[in-house]
Write a protein that holds these residues in place. Structure first.
Motif, mmCIF file in Angstrom:
data_model
loop_
_atom_site.group_PDB
_atom_site.id
_atom_site.type_symbol
_atom_site.label_atom_id
_atom_site.label_comp_id
_atom_site.label_asym_id
_atom_site.label_seq_id
_atom_site.Cartn_x
_atom_site.Cartn_y
_atom_site.Cartn_z
ATOM 1 N N LYS A 1 0.834 -1.181 0.000
ATOM 2 C CA LYS A 1 0.000 0.000 0.000
ATOM 3 C C LYS A 1 0.880 1.246 0.000
ATOM 4 N N PHE A 2 0.347 2.298 -0.633
ATOM 5 C CA PHE A 2 1.098 3.542 -0.752
ATOM 6 C C PHE A 2 0.210 4.718 -0.336
ATOM 7 N N LYS A 3 0.869 5.803 0.031
ATOM 8 C CA LYS A 3 0.177 7.053 0.334
ATOM 9 C C LYS A 3 0.832 8.172 -0.467
ATOM 10 N N VAL A 4 0.020 8.890 -1.249
ATOM 11 C CA VAL A 4 0.528 10.022 -2.022
ATOM 12 C C VAL A 4 0.431 11.278 -1.154
ATOM 13 N N HIS A 5 1.571 11.928 -0.933
ATOM 14 C CA HIS A 5 1.621 13.131 -0.108
ATOM 15 C C HIS A 5 1.562 14.361 -1.022
ATOM 16 N N LEU A 6 0.399 14.996 -1.080
ATOM 17 C CA LEU A 6 0.255 16.171 -1.931
ATOM 18 C C LEU A 6 0.992 17.378 -1.355
ATOM 19 N N ASP A 7 1.395 17.304 -0.095
ATOM 20 C CA ASP A 7 2.114 18.405 0.539
ATOM 21 C C ASP A 7 3.629 18.248 0.449
ATOM 22 N N ILE A 8 4.096 17.131 -0.126
ATOM 23 C CA ILE A 8 5.541 16.923 -0.321
ATOM 24 C C ILE A 8 5.786 16.887 -1.824
ATOM 25 N N GLU A 9 6.347 17.980 -2.331
ATOM 26 C CA GLU A 9 6.484 18.139 -3.768
ATOM 27 C C GLU A 9 7.945 18.092 -4.200
ATOM 28 N N GLY A 10 8.149 17.647 -5.423
ATOM 29 C CA GLY A 10 9.447 17.695 -6.064
ATOM 30 C C GLY A 10 9.327 18.430 -7.381
ATOM 31 N N GLU A 11 10.467 18.711 -7.981
ATOM 32 C CA GLU A 11 10.461 19.440 -9.250
ATOM 33 C C GLU A 11 11.634 18.967 -10.094
ATOM 34 N N ARG B 1 15.607 19.543 -9.542
ATOM 35 C CA ARG B 1 15.898 19.842 -8.142
ATOM 36 C C ARG B 1 16.021 18.550 -7.325
ATOM 37 N N VAL B 2 16.843 18.605 -6.280
ATOM 38 C CA VAL B 2 16.986 17.474 -5.372
ATOM 39 C C VAL B 2 15.717 17.378 -4.525
ATOM 40 N N PRO B 3 15.097 16.201 -4.436
ATOM 41 C CA PRO B 3 13.856 16.080 -3.653
ATOM 42 C C PRO B 3 14.135 16.267 -2.165
ATOM 43 N N ILE B 4 13.078 16.574 -1.426
ATOM 44 C CA ILE B 4 13.241 16.822 0.007
ATOM 45 C C ILE B 4 13.059 15.560 0.833
ATOM 46 N N LYS C 1 6.301 18.924 -12.119
ATOM 47 C CA LYS C 1 6.352 18.854 -10.662
ATOM 48 C C LYS C 1 5.877 17.470 -10.244
ATOM 49 N N TRP C 2 6.308 17.057 -9.034
ATOM 50 C CA TRP C 2 6.094 15.687 -8.590
ATOM 51 C C TRP C 2 5.480 15.663 -7.200
ATOM 52 N N TYR C 3 4.749 14.580 -6.893
ATOM 53 C CA TYR C 3 4.279 14.289 -5.550
ATOM 54 C C TYR C 3 5.046 13.096 -4.990
ATOM 55 N N PHE C 4 5.292 13.123 -3.684
ATOM 56 C CA PHE C 4 5.976 12.026 -3.012
ATOM 57 C C PHE C 4 5.011 10.874 -2.751
ATOM 58 N N VAL C 5 5.442 9.651 -3.053
ATOM 59 C CA VAL C 5 4.639 8.448 -2.839
ATOM 60 C C VAL C 5 5.303 7.618 -1.746
ATOM 61 N N GLU C 6 4.671 7.542 -0.596
ATOM 62 C CA GLU C 6 5.235 6.811 0.547
ATOM 63 C C GLU C 6 4.834 5.341 0.499
ATOM 64 N N LEU C 7 5.794 4.465 0.752
ATOM 65 C CA LEU C 7 5.529 3.035 0.927
ATOM 66 C C LEU C 7 5.095 2.800 2.367
ATOM 67 N N LEU C 8 3.911 2.228 2.549
ATOM 68 C CA LEU C 8 3.411 1.932 3.892
ATOM 69 C C LEU C 8 3.888 0.538 4.302
ATOM 70 N N GLU C 9 4.913 0.501 5.112
ATOM 71 C CA GLU C 9 5.557 -0.752 5.492
ATOM 72 C C GLU C 9 4.567 -1.705 6.154
ATOM 73 N N GLY C 10 4.571 -2.945 5.677
ATOM 74 C CA GLY C 10 3.755 -3.981 6.281
ATOM 75 C C GLY C 10 2.295 -3.954 5.905
ATOM 76 N N GLU C 11 1.885 -3.035 5.019
ATOM 77 C CA GLU C 11 0.485 -2.956 4.592
ATOM 78 C C GLU C 11 0.392 -3.339 3.119
ATOM 79 N N PHE C 12 -0.623 -4.138 2.772
ATOM 80 C CA PHE C 12 -0.721 -4.675 1.421
ATOM 81 C C PHE C 12 -2.125 -4.551 0.864
ATOM 82 N N GLU C 13 -2.188 -4.491 -0.465
ATOM 83 C CA GLU C 13 -3.447 -4.512 -1.186
ATOM 84 C C GLU C 13 -3.927 -5.963 -1.279
#
Length: 370
Positions: free
Chosen positions: A173-183, A186-189, A283-295
Motif C-alpha cells: 500500500k502507498f500514500k501520495v503526499h500532496l504536501d511533499i512536492e518535487g520538481e 531539483r533534489v527532492p526533500i 512537478k512531482w508528488y511524493f509516494v510513501e511506501l506503507l511498510e507492512g500494509e498490502f493490497e
C-alpha cells in the motif's frame, strides 16, 4: 450544530502506478542491494577455483606472438581485480545508504573490464559457465543502476514487471503526499518514489536526498507518451499495452500512421515504442511506501499468464531477501521449515558449507501448536 471541515484532497494511484512504485521501491531497497554482495562473492570464488585449476597449464599458453595475453595469469592480473573492486564498491554503497546516499553500482565497469580480457586459458565449458554466472550477477546489479539513472519509461516498466511480478502477489500500500512536492532539476526533500502531478501516464521516478551520484540526484524530466503513444493507449487499453500484439499491429496499420510505420510487421511493439514517448519537466508528488500494509492479491502477479497456476518462488541463497512471505525450508538441515516475511534476509545455517539454499515449502499451513 454540525461543523463542516474542508476535505483533504487525495490522489488515488492506478493499478499500473502501484506496480511501478512497487518495482522502484523493491530495486532501490537496502535488502536488494545487500543481496548483491553474496552474488559477487560466489562469482569471485568461482573465478578463484578456475584460476587455481589452470595454473599448472598456464606456462603452456604463452605464445611467441601474443605473449601472456591468453593466460590465466594475465586474466588474474587484469580481470580478477575488477571483481574485487566491484565487491568493495558494493560494500561502500551498502554503508552509504544509512546517509540516504544512492547511485549506480560498479556493475557496468566490472562487466566492461571482464569483457576486455581473454578467457582462452579456460575450457569452453568453464568459460561458458563463468560468463553465464557473471551475466546473472550483472543483470541483477543493472536493475539498481536503471532505477538510479531513471531509464525506465512505460514499456521498460512493462518488461521489468513481466520478469519480477512473482515478487508481488500482493502489492504494497502507498500514500501520495500532496504536501511533499518535487520538481524536475531539483533534489527532492525526501527519499522515495515520486509521481508526476499532472500526468497519469508519466513514468514514476525514485529520488533521494543524501548525495551520491550527483548527476542523477535531481529529479529528471518526466518520461511520458506523445500523441502517438496516447493513441496507442486508447486503441488497445492499459491491459493491452504492451502485450496485445494483434491490437498494436492493427493500430499501427491505420491509414493515418502509414507514413509513420511503413511496412510494419508483427510484432509491432518495438517500432511503436521508438515513436511513442517524449520527455518534459514537471512537478512531482511524493509516494510513501506503507511498510507492512498490502493490497488485495494482484491476479497478474499470481500467474505467468492467464489461466496458468501460480508459480512457486525460486530457491534463494542465504543473504538474499525473501521474495514472498510464507513458509520456507532448507535441505541443509532437517526441521528447518520456518516463516519468513517479505524482504527478510535468509540466514545461513550453522555448520553448512558455503551458502544455505532456501526452498518454498509445499506445505504453507502453520504448524499445529500442541
Amino acid at each position: 450544530m454540525n461543523v463542516l471541515y474542508p476535505m483533504t484532497p487525495t490522489y488515488h494511484l492506478s493499478l499500473w502506478q502501484k506496480r511501478q512504485a512497487a518495482m522502484l521501491y523493491y530495486y532501490s531497497s537496502q535488502s536488494y542491494l545487500d543481496a548483491l554482495l553474496p552474488k559477487i562473492d560466489e562469482l569471485i570464488v568461482m573465478a578463484e577455483m578456475l584460476l587455481e585449476r589452470r595454473s599448472i597449464l598456464d606456462p603452456l599458453m604463452v605464445s611467441e606472438r601474443w605473449g601472456v595475453r591468453d593466460t590465466a595469469a594475465n586474466w588474474s592480473t587484469g580481470g580478477f581485480p575488477a571483481l574485487i573492486e566491484y565487491r568493495e564498491n558494493t560494500m561502500w554503497d551498502m554503508a552509504k545508504r544509512a546517509d540516504q546516499c544512492y547511485g549506480i553500482t560498479g556493475t557496468n565497469q566490472c562487466a566492461h573490464m571482464l569483457g576486455e580480457f581473454s578467457m582462452q586459458w579456460a575450457t569452453a565449458e568453464q568459460e561458458k559457465a563463468f560468463r553465464e554466472r557473471a551475466n546473472e550477477v550483472f543483470s541483477y546489479g543493472f536493475k539498481i543502476d536503471e532505477v538510479m539513472c531513471r531509464d525506465w519509461d512505460d514499456i521498460t516498466f512493462w518488461y521489468v514487471w513481466k520478469d519480477c511480478k512473482q515478487h508481488f502477489p500482493q502489492l504494497p500500500k502507498f500514500k501520495v503526499h500532496l504536501d511533499i512536492e518535487g520538481e524536475t532539476g531539483r533534489v527532492p526533500i525526501r527519499t522515495g518514489v515520486y509521481l508526476p502531478q499532472d500526468d497519469p501516464h508519466g513514468a514514476l521516478q525514485f529520488g533521494w536526498t543524501g548525495g551520491g551520484e550527483g548527476m542523477w540526484q535531481s529529479l529528471e524530466e518526466c518520461q511520458t507518451f506523445n500523441d502517438i503513444g496516447l493513441d496507442a493507449l486508447n486503441a488497445v487499453g492499459r491491459a493491452g499495452l504492451w502485450g496485445d500484439d494483434i491490437g498494436l499491429l492493427n493500430f499501427a496499420r491505420q491509414r493515418k500512421y502509414a507514413s509513420v510505420f511503413p511496412n510494419i510487421e508483427h510484432p509491432a511493439r518495438h517500432e511503436i515504442m521508438d515513436k511513442a514517448f517524449t520527455e518534459r519537466p514537471c512537478k512531482w508528488y511524493f509516494v510513501e511506501l506503507l511498510e507492512g500494509e498490502f493490497e488485495d492479491s494482484d491476479p497478474d502477479a499470481m500467474a505467468d499468464a492467464p489461466g496458468s497456476e501460480p508459480q512457486h518462488p525460486p530457491r534463494k541463497a542465504s543473504g538474499e531477501p525473501c521474495p514472498h512471505a510464507g513458509w520456507w525450508f532448507s535441505p541443509a538441515r532437517e526441521g528447518s521449515r520456518q516463516y519468513f516475511r517479505d524482504g527478510a534476509i535468509f540466514p545461513k545455517l550453522e555448520g553448512d558449507y558455503g551458502y544455505t539454499f532456501w526452498l518454498w515449502s509445499p506445505d504453507q499451513s502453520r504448524p499445529t501448536l500442541l
